[in-house]
Design a protein around this motif. Sequence first.
Motif, mmCIF file in Angstrom:
data_model
loop_
_atom_site.group_PDB
_atom_site.id
_atom_site.type_symbol
_atom_site.label_atom_id
_atom_site.label_comp_id
_atom_site.label_asym_id
_atom_site.label_seq_id
_atom_site.Cartn_x
_atom_site.Cartn_y
_atom_site.Cartn_z
ATOM 1 N N CYS A 95 -1.822 5.080 1.674
ATOM 2 C CA CYS A 95 -2.312 4.139 0.661
ATOM 3 C C CYS A 95 -3.826 3.930 0.744
ATOM 4 O O CYS A 95 -4.446 3.521 -0.238
ATOM 5 N N PHE A 144 2.271 5.374 6.376
ATOM 6 C CA PHE A 144 2.306 4.950 4.977
ATOM 7 C C PHE A 144 1.031 4.190 4.619
ATOM 8 O O PHE A 144 0.478 4.353 3.527
ATOM 9 N N GLY A 145 0.540 3.371 5.562
ATOM 10 C CA GLY A 145 -0.699 2.640 5.329
ATOM 11 C C GLY A 145 -1.877 3.569 5.100
ATOM 12 O O GLY A 145 -2.727 3.320 4.243
ATOM 13 N N ASN A 184 12.173 -1.796 1.833
ATOM 14 C CA ASN A 184 11.957 -0.604 2.658
ATOM 15 C C ASN A 184 12.748 0.625 2.201
ATOM 16 O O ASN A 184 13.430 1.268 3.009
ATOM 17 N N PRO A 237 3.774 -5.791 7.351
ATOM 18 C CA PRO A 237 2.917 -4.643 7.067
ATOM 19 C C PRO A 237 1.491 -4.858 7.581
ATOM 20 O O PRO A 237 0.993 -5.983 7.614
ATOM 21 N N LEU A 254 7.811 -3.174 0.148
ATOM 22 C CA LEU A 254 7.535 -3.780 1.452
ATOM 23 C C LEU A 254 8.685 -4.653 1.955
ATOM 24 O O LEU A 254 8.847 -4.824 3.164
ATOM 25 N N THR A 271 -2.046 -2.433 3.970
ATOM 26 C CA THR A 271 -1.055 -2.048 2.968
ATOM 27 C C THR A 271 -0.792 -3.145 1.945
ATOM 28 O O THR A 271 -0.514 -2.845 0.776
ATOM 29 N N THR A 296 5.191 6.848 7.699
ATOM 30 C CA THR A 296 5.832 5.540 7.769
ATOM 31 C C THR A 296 4.913 4.529 8.445
ATOM 32 O O THR A 296 3.958 4.880 9.144
ATOM 33 N N LEU A 350 -1.476 -1.107 -1.428
ATOM 34 C CA LEU A 350 -0.274 -0.713 -2.169
ATOM 35 C C LEU A 350 -0.166 -1.409 -3.522
ATOM 36 O O LEU A 350 0.099 -0.730 -4.531
ATOM 37 N N ALA A 408 7.621 2.130 4.189
ATOM 38 C CA ALA A 408 6.776 1.060 4.733
ATOM 39 C C ALA A 408 7.310 0.645 6.109
ATOM 40 O O ALA A 408 6.630 0.773 7.121
#
Length: 269
Positions: A126, A122-123, A174, A150, A171, A154, A117, A158, A141
């Motif tokens: 990606c 999550f970043g 969520n 973000p 984004l 991202t 997350t 993304l 995200a």
Amino acid sequence: MTDLPITEGNVLLSIEDHIAHIRLNRPESANGMSVELLRDFYETVMMVHGADDVRAVVITGAGKNFCAGGDIKAFHSKGKHGLPAYNRRATAYLQDAMQALMRLDAPVIAAVQGYATGGGGFGMVCAVDLVVAAESAKFLAGATKVGMAPDGGTTATLPAIVGQRRAMEILLLNPTMTAAEAKDLGIVNRVVPDGAEFDTAIEIARTLAAGAPLGQAAVKRELRNHGKLPVEAVFTEEARIVAELSGTDDAMEGLASMIERRPPNFTGR
């Protein structure tokens, strides 16, 4: 330079058989990224940059989760007036670390369990090159859920993976995505049974480590950069890179191995 392997601290590192294994090591906080962890993570990635024998990188998180993004408790403890300065430091380290990951010549694989997350988790998913996820893994995200925006690149990485409209939905709204949903969107490459994600990532890393490092590094650079160029410029750049690689020992070895019907022995030269 710190001696390898790194066996204690926020981030662990080992290198074996041309594969670097980076492990986030704050399981008690779901590997939440404090400034200290981010600093250590950046420095660890830079150590991998300096290791000329690394041909693939696997990133994992200790404990039940890959990475829960920013350390929410650390953020909240800074208060309204202290948080902006703290976040400026955190974001600077996060940006440097993500750029360093993307600039590695060696392909980078994330093996994800539990939650990935925020900009850190999550970043990072990606930002890396390949992602193996456990069936029960979740992706979120999450920045706007806590009144932030973000980060970790991202907003650039993304959309390149899922497209502008999908990225806007992810984004802004969520959704918590399952591994299967993330795979359908192209965020994840492979979904495997829980507990098999690390072994699968290592298996992929071994395949990559046996490959041609100069050619694989060129693929990374071209895919990262050519989306920003008109197709005519892409043709020119591709031709330049192919000609450049044609003069390497690895190119000759690759051709010879095909003619002789044997596995190649690439040296990165």
